[in-house]
Design a protein around this motif. Structure first.
Motif, PDB file in Angstrom:
ATOM      1  N   SER A 510      16.920   4.060  -3.684  1.00  0.00           N
ATOM      2  CA  SER A 510      16.157   2.806  -3.765  1.00  0.00           C
ATOM      3  C   SER A 510      16.755   1.761  -2.829  1.00  0.00           C
ATOM      4  O   SER A 510      16.025   1.022  -2.158  1.00  0.00           O
ATOM      5  CB  SER A 510      16.142   2.280  -5.200  1.00  0.00           C
ATOM      6  OG  SER A 510      15.455   3.166  -6.058  1.00  0.00           O
ATOM      7  N   LEU A 511      18.075   1.693  -2.787  1.00  0.00           N
ATOM      8  CA  LEU A 511      18.740   0.740  -1.897  1.00  0.00           C
ATOM      9  C   LEU A 511      18.459   1.086  -0.443  1.00  0.00           C
ATOM     10  O   LEU A 511      18.183   0.196   0.382  1.00  0.00           O
ATOM     11  CB  LEU A 511      20.246   0.750  -2.175  1.00  0.00           C
ATOM     12  CG  LEU A 511      21.071  -0.365  -1.511  1.00  0.00           C
ATOM     13  CD1 LEU A 511      20.586  -1.738  -1.938  1.00  0.00           C
ATOM     14  CD2 LEU A 511      22.544  -0.195  -1.862  1.00  0.00           C
ATOM     15  N   THR A 512      18.496   2.365  -0.103  1.00  0.00           N
ATOM     16  CA  THR A 512      18.188   2.786   1.266  1.00  0.00           C
ATOM     17  C   THR A 512      16.742   2.484   1.618  1.00  0.00           C
ATOM     18  O   THR A 512      16.437   1.991   2.716  1.00  0.00           O
ATOM     19  CB  THR A 512      18.466   4.295   1.434  1.00  0.00           C
ATOM     20  OG1 THR A 512      19.824   4.561   1.104  1.00  0.00           O
ATOM     21  CG2 THR A 512      18.196   4.732   2.860  1.00  0.00           C
ATOM     22  N   ARG A 516      13.542  -0.518   4.594  1.00  0.00           N
ATOM     23  CA  ARG A 516      12.266  -0.374   5.295  1.00  0.00           C
ATOM     24  C   ARG A 516      11.227  -1.392   4.832  1.00  0.00           C
ATOM     25  O   ARG A 516      10.164  -1.511   5.437  1.00  0.00           O
ATOM     26  CB  ARG A 516      11.699   1.044   5.074  1.00  0.00           C
ATOM     27  CG  ARG A 516      12.603   2.166   5.561  1.00  0.00           C
ATOM     28  CD  ARG A 516      11.854   3.497   5.601  1.00  0.00           C
ATOM     29  NE  ARG A 516      11.326   3.851   4.284  1.00  0.00           N
ATOM     30  CZ  ARG A 516      11.991   4.576   3.392  1.00  0.00           C
ATOM     31  NH1 ARG A 516      13.231   5.005   3.652  1.00  0.00           N
ATOM     32  NH2 ARG A 516      11.444   4.872   2.225  1.00  0.00           N
ATOM     33  N   VAL A 517      11.513  -2.112   3.758  1.00  0.00           N
ATOM     34  CA  VAL A 517      10.549  -3.076   3.221  1.00  0.00           C
ATOM     35  C   VAL A 517      10.511  -4.306   4.125  1.00  0.00           C
ATOM     36  O   VAL A 517      11.554  -4.890   4.443  1.00  0.00           O
ATOM     37  CB  VAL A 517      10.927  -3.475   1.780  1.00  0.00           C
ATOM     38  CG1 VAL A 517       9.994  -4.565   1.264  1.00  0.00           C
ATOM     39  CG2 VAL A 517      10.879  -2.260   0.871  1.00  0.00           C
ATOM     40  N   ASP A 518       9.294  -4.708   4.542  1.00  0.00           N
ATOM     41  CA  ASP A 518       9.178  -5.846   5.453  1.00  0.00           C
ATOM     42  C   ASP A 518       8.675  -7.108   4.756  1.00  0.00           C
ATOM     43  O   ASP A 518       8.199  -8.042   5.395  1.00  0.00           O
ATOM     44  CB  ASP A 518       8.256  -5.507   6.633  1.00  0.00           C
ATOM     45  CG  ASP A 518       6.845  -5.128   6.181  1.00  0.00           C
ATOM     46  OD1 ASP A 518       6.617  -5.044   4.957  1.00  0.00           O
ATOM     47  OD2 ASP A 518       5.983  -4.923   7.060  1.00  0.00           O
ATOM     48  N   GLU A 519       8.764  -7.150   3.429  1.00  0.00           N
ATOM     49  CA  GLU A 519       8.411  -8.359   2.691  1.00  0.00           C
ATOM     50  C   GLU A 519       9.416  -9.475   3.006  1.00  0.00           C
ATOM     51  O   GLU A 519      10.609  -9.197   3.198  1.00  0.00           O
ATOM     52  CB  GLU A 519       8.413  -8.085   1.188  1.00  0.00           C
ATOM     53  CG  GLU A 519       7.310  -7.191   0.692  1.00  0.00           C
ATOM     54  CD  GLU A 519       5.975  -7.904   0.670  1.00  0.00           C
ATOM     55  OE1 GLU A 519       5.967  -9.155   0.647  1.00  0.00           O
ATOM     56  OE2 GLU A 519       4.947  -7.210   0.699  1.00  0.00           O
ATOM     57  N   ALA A 579      10.522  -3.281 -10.300  1.00  0.00           N
ATOM     58  CA  ALA A 579      10.201  -4.152  -9.165  1.00  0.00           C
ATOM     59  C   ALA A 579      10.499  -3.451  -7.845  1.00  0.00           C
ATOM     60  O   ALA A 579       9.702  -3.509  -6.894  1.00  0.00           O
ATOM     61  CB  ALA A 579      10.989  -5.455  -9.270  1.00  0.00           C
ATOM     62  N   LEU A 580      11.636  -2.758  -7.781  1.00  0.00           N
ATOM     63  CA  LEU A 580      11.985  -2.046  -6.550  1.00  0.00           C
ATOM     64  C   LEU A 580      11.024  -0.886  -6.290  1.00  0.00           C
ATOM     65  O   LEU A 580      10.625  -0.640  -5.138  1.00  0.00           O
ATOM     66  CB  LEU A 580      13.426  -1.541  -6.633  1.00  0.00           C
ATOM     67  CG  LEU A 580      14.520  -2.620  -6.620  1.00  0.00           C
ATOM     68  CD1 LEU A 580      15.894  -1.976  -6.720  1.00  0.00           C
ATOM     69  CD2 LEU A 580      14.433  -3.477  -5.370  1.00  0.00           C
ATOM     70  N   GLU A 581      10.650  -0.163  -7.344  1.00  0.00           N
ATOM     71  CA  GLU A 581       9.698   0.939  -7.169  1.00  0.00           C
ATOM     72  C   GLU A 581       8.370   0.428  -6.627  1.00  0.00           C
ATOM     73  O   GLU A 581       7.765   1.039  -5.734  1.00  0.00           O
ATOM     74  CB  GLU A 581       9.487   1.657  -8.509  1.00  0.00           C
ATOM     75  CG  GLU A 581      10.666   2.519  -8.939  1.00  0.00           C
ATOM     76  CD  GLU A 581      10.492   3.062 -10.350  1.00  0.00           C
ATOM     77  OE1 GLU A 581       9.420   2.804 -10.956  1.00  0.00           O
ATOM     78  OE2 GLU A 581      11.419   3.727 -10.850  1.00  0.00           O
ATOM     79  N   ARG A 582       7.901  -0.695  -7.141  1.00  0.00           N
ATOM     80  CA  ARG A 582       6.631  -1.257  -6.661  1.00  0.00           C
ATOM     81  C   ARG A 582       6.743  -1.732  -5.222  1.00  0.00           C
ATOM     82  O   ARG A 582       5.811  -1.560  -4.431  1.00  0.00           O
ATOM     83  CB  ARG A 582       6.200  -2.396  -7.583  1.00  0.00           C
ATOM     84  CG  ARG A 582       5.698  -1.944  -8.951  1.00  0.00           C
ATOM     85  CD  ARG A 582       5.381  -3.123  -9.834  1.00  0.00           C
ATOM     86  NE  ARG A 582       4.363  -3.983  -9.248  1.00  0.00           N
ATOM     87  CZ  ARG A 582       4.062  -5.202  -9.703  1.00  0.00           C
ATOM     88  NH1 ARG A 582       4.743  -5.699 -10.738  1.00  0.00           N
ATOM     89  NH2 ARG A 582       3.118  -5.919  -9.142  1.00  0.00           N
ATOM     90  N   LEU A 583       7.880  -2.331  -4.870  1.00  0.00           N
ATOM     91  CA  LEU A 583       8.085  -2.747  -3.482  1.00  0.00           C
ATOM     92  C   LEU A 583       8.020  -1.560  -2.530  1.00  0.00           C
ATOM     93  O   LEU A 583       7.356  -1.607  -1.477  1.00  0.00           O
ATOM     94  CB  LEU A 583       9.437  -3.454  -3.344  1.00  0.00           C
ATOM     95  CG  LEU A 583       9.503  -4.946  -3.638  1.00  0.00           C
ATOM     96  CD1 LEU A 583      10.951  -5.416  -3.633  1.00  0.00           C
ATOM     97  CD2 LEU A 583       8.688  -5.739  -2.619  1.00  0.00           C
ATOM     98  N   LEU A 584       8.712  -0.492  -2.886  1.00  0.00           N
ATOM     99  CA  LEU A 584       8.732   0.702  -2.034  1.00  0.00           C
ATOM    100  C   LEU A 584       7.344   1.335  -1.968  1.00  0.00           C
ATOM    101  O   LEU A 584       6.914   1.811  -0.908  1.00  0.00           O
ATOM    102  CB  LEU A 584       9.754   1.703  -2.565  1.00  0.00           C
ATOM    103  CG  LEU A 584      11.218   1.235  -2.541  1.00  0.00           C
ATOM    104  CD1 LEU A 584      12.121   2.276  -3.180  1.00  0.00           C
ATOM    105  CD2 LEU A 584      11.672   0.939  -1.118  1.00  0.00           C
ATOM    106  N   MET A 617       2.469  12.478  -0.527  1.00  0.00           N
ATOM    107  CA  MET A 617       3.141  13.138  -1.645  1.00  0.00           C
ATOM    108  C   MET A 617       3.957  12.141  -2.468  1.00  0.00           C
ATOM    109  O   MET A 617       3.955  12.173  -3.710  1.00  0.00           O
ATOM    110  CB  MET A 617       4.039  14.261  -1.124  1.00  0.00           C
ATOM    111  CG  MET A 617       3.274  15.431  -0.513  1.00  0.00           C
ATOM    112  SD  MET A 617       4.376  16.663   0.224  1.00  0.00           S
ATOM    113  CE  MET A 617       5.312  17.187  -1.200  1.00  0.00           C
ATOM    114  N   GLU A 618       4.669  11.240  -1.783  1.00  0.00           N
ATOM    115  CA  GLU A 618       5.497  10.262  -2.496  1.00  0.00           C
ATOM    116  C   GLU A 618       4.641   9.338  -3.345  1.00  0.00           C
ATOM    117  O   GLU A 618       4.980   9.038  -4.497  1.00  0.00           O
ATOM    118  CB  GLU A 618       6.324   9.445  -1.495  1.00  0.00           C
ATOM    119  CG  GLU A 618       7.462  10.231  -0.858  1.00  0.00           C
ATOM    120  CD  GLU A 618       8.231   9.391   0.148  1.00  0.00           C
ATOM    121  OE1 GLU A 618       7.807   8.237   0.412  1.00  0.00           O
ATOM    122  OE2 GLU A 618       9.250   9.889   0.676  1.00  0.00           O
ATOM    123  N   LEU A 619       3.508   8.881  -2.782  1.00  0.00           N
ATOM    124  CA  LEU A 619       2.647   7.977  -3.537  1.00  0.00           C
ATOM    125  C   LEU A 619       2.006   8.689  -4.714  1.00  0.00           C
ATOM    126  O   LEU A 619       1.860   8.116  -5.795  1.00  0.00           O
ATOM    127  CB  LEU A 619       1.576   7.396  -2.611  1.00  0.00           C
ATOM    128  CG  LEU A 619       2.102   6.406  -1.554  1.00  0.00           C
ATOM    129  CD1 LEU A 619       1.005   6.055  -0.562  1.00  0.00           C
ATOM    130  CD2 LEU A 619       2.627   5.139  -2.232  1.00  0.00           C
TER     131      LEU A 619
END
Length: 629
Positions: A510-512, A516-519, A579-584, A617-619
């Motif tokens: 999750s930290l890695t 990649r999150v551009d928020e 929250a992190l899962e939703r961001l990713l 697949m991830e989604l």
């Protein structure tokens, strides 16, 4: 003096009890798990000041004051940060380390040298204080100097508050009184209070009996000691410049009459660095009113007169343009600053230099304004003419926001007419905008430029033309809302500030993925998580102290003052993971949409096709897990 290690401050906050620190100065009353009192920073009858032993944090719902045990000592006892650390450590019986333990004789010698330097600096401060008191006594005996100050409108109370004095019309009075030994003369020279004569001839002598007496006295001293020194300040009104602890570190002297130079300042010394100090800042911090903003003016007399008219937040630079160090110091104390300048060409040039130096400090939550005074006026004369209320109305209504001044001045400096006008604006604005940190302030400047100069593009298109990144606009237009949960990034930061132990539950992937999150704010969240996983913190106070000197520190403190989103650390861990899962997931979905759009228009490479399969697949896996839960 060596720096205090950050690790020690972390330990100090972990061991301190904010209830004991505040309770020794304010009458606290227990209210559930917290304590309350009438706020010591503003007048109130109903308690709105709360102290949380769990968070090691205080907050006033009336005036907004908030912070840690160190913040409280700095604001309540008016201590600079190092002295606040010393005070808090002394209550716990902990010695304050100044740097690493010595590893050998060389470093032990260096530490001994630094101890000797601190002792020598102390003796220099003492000497400066003695000279300042001498100038104050001399003022009492000079009718001419007192008449001048009276003519300028200064009353006795303000003269005493700023310790204003008078340097006598003598070439050697300070030298004679304080330089009777070789060591004394060395200190006076080091402090810039006396000057060594050039080899070619005598300095110009004042006329009259007093000057003759001074020459005779100096000649006797020189014959006895072989010195070739004379006083730097002669026949001048003296303004002592004080550091954060109120110690005199330099002087500014204003000539009586029409002589030149009108103002003469101390040179740079071991105690005084003019690019760092602000005249009147010590006096501003002694005001009973909470310090929430600063007004930067150009002269000593401007500062003194504004304080006399109950504008106690006025300060001045010391014969130099506003520097980045000045601005960093200002924003460590207050979120709002207004620069006041004359409306002439020199004033406009000084204002533009201040703007250029302000750009790196233009961050969310800060306000930078520029006030241009009517021709022939300065703050000293204007506040006397129109009074405090009218002057403060002028500050409120006439001072230009940084964005407004930026656009107006750019339009005057660049020819905007013709087909190439906007290109010239873009070329001039590009290096300036690149100095503004990426975020809300930079976006606002880009939008204001587009509006003012007719760029027929979206803000993102204008930013691309200018070669800068602005990020996406946050909901609400100007940034995170002041109430409610806010964006997912904001929620995650709030959870970590209130329950920092929740960081330990976050998985490495999750930290890695957060990288990649551009928020907006995602990289800040990543930095906060990384710090808390590497150095776990037990309280909100510890986290805030780690970020005190960073630009985001003030924003973190405001979020910490808000109500917690959840009641417990266990709930915080769950909320943070979600929250992190939703961001990713949202980042993956946007990337997938982008690739599918590209596939329809121009096709994809084999690597991009593989990326589509992976994201799909991830989604799908994420939706399956969400349904199962």
């Amino acid at each position: 003096m060596g720096l205090i290690p950050r690790s020690f401050i972390d330990e100090l906050i972990a061991r301190a009890n904010i209830v004991e620190v505040v309770g020794s100065r304010v009458a606290l009353k227990k209210a559930g798990r917290e304590y309350k009192a009438c706020c010591p920073f503003h007048s109130e009858k109903t308690p709105s000041f709360w102290v949380s032993p769990e968070k090691q944090f205080y907050h006033c719902f009336g005036c907004g004051a908030h912070g840690t045990a160190l913040s409280f000592l700095m604001e309540h006892d008016r201590l600079p940060f190092p002295e606040a650390v010393e005070e808090l450590a002394s209550t716990l019986g902990i010695p304050v380390p100044r740097d690493a333990e010595p590893r050998g004789s060389g470093e032990r010698g260096a530490q001994d040298g630094r101890a000797a330097q601190r002792s020598r600096d102390g003796s220099l401060h003492e000497l400066m204080g003695q000279v300042a008191r001498f100038y104050c006594e001399t003022l009492k005996g000079s009718e001419r100097a007192r008449q001048y100050l009276g003519h300028r409108g200064l009353d006795r109370e303000i003269i005493e508050r700023f310790a204003i004095g008078y340097a006598p019309n003598s070439w050697s009075e300070v030298l004679r009184r304080f330089g009777g030994t070789e060591e004394g003369r060395r200190k006076l020279t080091e402090l810039g209070l006396v000057i060594e004569k050039a080899e070619t001839g005598e300095p110009r002598q004042p006329s009259g009996d007093e000057a003759a007496s001074a020459r005779a006295g100096r000649g006797a001293l020189e014959r006895r000691e072989g010195a070739r020194l004379y006083d730097r300040f002669r026949d001048r009104i003296m303004f002592p410049i004080r550091d954060a602890r109120g110690r005199v570190i330099a002087f500014g002297g204003r000539v009586l009459g029409e002589g030149e130079p009108k103002y003469l300042n101390s040179p740079e010394t071991v105690l005084f660095h003019k690019g760092r100090e602000l005249y009147g800042l010590y006096e501003a911090r002694q005001s009973r009113a909470a310090l929430t903003r600063l007004l930067v003016v150009e002269g000593y007399m401007d500062v003194v007169r504004l304080h006399q008219f109950s504008v106690p937040y006025a300060v001045a630079t010391l014969g130099t343009a506003t520097t980045p160090e000045h601005l960093k110091r200002i924003f460590q104390l207050v979120p709002e600053v207004t620069f006041s300048f004359d409306g002439d060409r020199a004033g406009r040039a000084a204002a533009w230099r201040a703007l250029e130096n302000s750009l790196p400090e233009a961050l969310e939550g800060r306000e930078i304004r520029f006030l241009f005074l009517p021709e022939g006026e300065d703050p000293d004369t204007l506040v006397a003419k129109e009074g405090r209320e009218a002057f403060e109305r002028r500050l409120a209504h006439d001072a230009l926001l940084l964005s407004e001044y930026f656009v107006r001045e750019l339009g005057q400096r660049v020819t905007t007419r013709g087909a190439d006008g906007r290109a010239r604006v873009a070329q001039a604005a590009r290096p300036l905008l690149q100095r503004v940190p990426e975020g809300i302030y930079r976006r606002l400047l880009v939008e204001r430029l587009a509006q003012a100069f007719g760029f027929q593009r979206t803000p993102e298109g204008v930013a691309e033309l200018l070669g800068v990144r602005i990020g996406r606009r946050l909901e609400g237009g100007r940034g995170p809302a002041s109430v409610g949960r806010g964006s997912l990034v904001r929620q995650a930061v709030r959870l970590l500030l209130h329950f920092p132990e929740a960081a330990s539950r976050i998985r490495p992937e999750s930290l890695t993925g957060l990288e990649r999150v551009d928020e907006p704010g995602a990289q800040l969240l990543h930095a906060l998580l990384t710090d808390l996983q590497g150095q776990p913190a037990r309280t909100t106070g510890q986290v805030l102290e780690r970020w005190r000197d960073r630009p985001e520190g003030a924003h973190f403190a405001r979020l910490a003052a808000a109500e917690a989103l959840v009641p417990s650390a266990v709930a915080a861990e769950s909320e943070l993971e979600q929250a992190l899962e939703r961001l990713l997931e949202e980042t993956g979905r946007r990337r997938l949409d982008s690739l599918l759009e590209k596939d329809r228009s121009e096709g994809l490479s084999s690597e991009e096709k593989s990326e589509i399969q992976r994201l799909t697949m991830e989604l799908a896996r994420g939706r399956h897990l969400a349904a199962a839960s």
